[in-house]
Design an enzyme around this catalytic site. Structure first.
Site, PDB file in Angstrom:
ATOM      1  N   SER A 100       0.838  -1.202   0.000  1.00  0.00           N
ATOM      2  CA  SER A 100       0.000   0.000   0.000  1.00  0.00           C
ATOM      3  C   SER A 100       0.875   1.255   0.000  1.00  0.00           C
ATOM      4  CB  SER A 100      -0.957  -0.033   1.194  1.00  0.00           C
ATOM      5  OG  SER A 100      -1.890   1.006   1.141  1.00  0.00           O
ATOM      6  N   ASP A 238      -2.718   5.902  -3.658  1.00  0.00           N
ATOM      7  CA  ASP A 238      -1.600   5.226  -3.003  1.00  0.00           C
ATOM      8  C   ASP A 238      -1.066   4.145  -3.934  1.00  0.00           C
ATOM      9  OD1 ASP A 238      -3.723   3.462  -2.837  1.00  0.00           O
ATOM     10  OD2 ASP A 238      -3.216   2.753  -0.835  1.00  0.00           O
ATOM     11  N   ASP A 240      -1.292   0.843  -4.342  1.00  0.00           N
ATOM     12  CA  ASP A 240      -2.128  -0.188  -4.947  1.00  0.00           C
ATOM     13  C   ASP A 240      -3.497   0.322  -5.361  1.00  0.00           C
ATOM     14  OD1 ASP A 240      -2.832   0.014  -2.189  1.00  0.00           O
ATOM     15  OD2 ASP A 240      -3.794  -1.938  -2.267  1.00  0.00           O
ATOM     16  N   ASP A 242      -6.129   1.704  -3.884  1.00  0.00           N
ATOM     17  CA  ASP A 242      -7.391   1.509  -3.175  1.00  0.00           C
ATOM     18  C   ASP A 242      -7.713   2.704  -2.275  1.00  0.00           C
ATOM     19  OD1 ASP A 242      -5.602   1.094  -1.076  1.00  0.00           O
ATOM     20  OD2 ASP A 242      -6.573  -0.747  -0.359  1.00  0.00           O
TER      21      ASP A 242
END
Length: 475
Positions: A100, A238, A240, A242
């Site tokens: 993340s 961010d 990834d 999400d």
């Protein structure tokens, strides 16, 4: 001692503690404890972010799948919500290799059942299974995985089918690409809806963008970009994808819970589920029939959405202070249907907020101001062991100690103990202390009518907490 630990969203730790045998063991424990007991096809879809360590770890996860009797499908580098969508479509489980927003020397694994993210009970089952699989050995010869290139395209089409083609017509958007796994997808989608999307700040090395605790260098970069007056907004995610990050025309970053509020209104959501760290504007000016508050972490938000649906609420959505949006019900967005996707997503709040801004006929700053949402701030005391923060929070839970501790701020009005201790004060102020789920930290969140007042509350809170703990933290 290994740094690997389950936090508010998946397993995380240092790369040196995760590569090789440990990632093999955790993945195999997941297959044994969770996926093997799930009816349906014994398939796992695997995705990854753009960290240098992610391809190797993803290959190890595929080896663990083969060793557990599962067919591995390699979806490559793609957003976490795109991988979750593919898992739901196939009725398969999923493993996303991502850290993340944390630095590149760290990485992690996010695990999914076919119906969505694993629960806290699932995490316990994985840890229990870990002991059993640890003795079976580590990765051996590479096991071939089927390549799947269509998952990210299906995720793209999900939004093209829902939003009108002119939803963002005339908007000028700066897309801060950095090392987000969605950097090209985000630019393409904005352009597809009529916006002029200008890609900036692309990086071939990993940039740890935190959408909640902003780094000073990111704040400075965003303000510098927006100072030109060339853009209506700046967007990014961010690592990834999400969690979204958005800034208005003056370079002011919009809080994640405000993005969730705007998105929920735009989608016509009836009931919203949020962690206790979200602002009180949701109850005060949100316009929702019901606001449900939970502990911090997407598993708790998802459980809250499921409970709300069981009570007959519809449509339901959830979001977090970091901006990640979870769609718990099918909705219709002007142009067409948008199916539920109960996992954190950055694309939906970015598109919906920009569409709401364009529909309002004003700027993003004007849209945010119209919500009268107040201001929030947060910070942390690092190097605060859990026993120390736990003892402080236990004392703060005592009414007499709490009244004395907060005497300089005023009289506590109400207390929420779901996750740490959140205290309402007079004058639209709150102060909230909780121990981090990912690191040895005590965190402090504050809400006040002005940004300066919120920052001052946090400064006071951390200093007072340090004193209450005998000055033995934050070094």
């Amino acid at each position: 001692m290994s740094s690997l630990k389950f936090g508010t969203s998946g397993l995380r730790g240092l790369v040196v503690d995760l590569v090789g045998g440990p990632s093999f063991a955790y993945a195999q424990a997941f297959f044994h404890a969770i996926a093997a007991g799930h009816p349906g096809e014994r398939t796992v879809v695997i995705g990854r972010d753009l960290r240098a360590s992610s391809p190797e770890i993803a290959a190890t996860v595929a080896e663990a799948a083969a060793a557990s009797g599962f067919a591995a499908v390699d979806c490559g580098a793609l957003p976490t919500p795109a991988l979750a969508l593919e898992a739901m479509r196939r009725g398969a489980c999923a493993v996303m290799v991502t850290g993340s927003h944390i630095p590149e020397d760290r990485n992690g694994l996010k695990f999914y059942r076919a119906e969505g993210e694993i629960t806290k009970a699932d995490e316990s089952a994985i840890l229990a299974a870990l002991k059993a699989v640890a003795e079976t050995g580590g990765p051996s010869a590479a096991s071939p995985a089927t390549q799947e290139q269509g998952a990210i395209e299906r995720y793209r089409q999900r939004y093209r089918d829902a939003f009108p083609a002119d939803a963002l017509a005339g908007l000028r958007i700066a897309v801060y690409q950095q090392s987000s796994v969605a950097r090209d997808l985000l630019s393409d989608l904005l352009a597809a809806f009529g916006a002029e999307a200008m890609a900036i700040g692309r990086s071939e090395t990993f940039v740890p963008i935190d959408t909640e605790a902003h780094r000073p260098e990111d704040i400075a970069f965003i303000r510098e970009v927006m100072a030109s007056g060339a853009y209506d907004a700046l967007v990014t995610t961010d690592g990834d994808a999400d969690r979204p990050l958005m800034a208005d025309g003056a370079g002011r970053i919009v809080r994640g819970d405000i993005l969730g509020l705007i998105t929920s209104r735009h989608l016509g959501i009836d009931t919203v589920v949020v962690p206790v760290t979200a602002g009180s504007a949701l109850e005060r000016t949100g316009g929702f029939r019901r606001v449900v508050r939970t502990k911090v972490g997407s598993p708790f938000v998802i459980a809250g959405m499921e409970a709300a649906r069981a009570d007959g609420a519809a449509p339901v959505a959830g979001f977090e202070a970091n901006g990640g949006f979870l769609l718990g019900s099918d909705v219709v967005v002007g142009h067409g249907p948008l199916a539920a996707l109960p996992t954190r997503d950055a694309m939906l709040p970015i598109l919906a907020t920009l569409a709401a801004m364009r529909a309002s006929g004003g700027t993003l700053a004007e849209l945010v101001t119209s919500l009268d949402a107040g201001e929030m701030a947060s910070d942390r005391l690092p190097n605060t062991p859990s026993d120390l923060s736990g003892a402080f929070l236990a004392r703060l839970d005592d009414a007499a100690f709490r009244a004395d501790f907060l005497r300089a701020l005023g009289t506590p009005q109400a207390v929420d103990r779901q996750d740490g201790v959140r205290i309402e004060l007079d004058g639209g102020r709150t102060i909230h202390f909780r121990a981090s789920g990912n690191a040895p930290e005590l965190r402090c969140y504050a809400e006040a009518p002005s940004a300066d007042a919120a920052q001052e509350l946090v400064r006071w809170g951390l200093a007072a907490a340090r004193d209450a703990m005998g000055g033995r933290s934050g070094a």
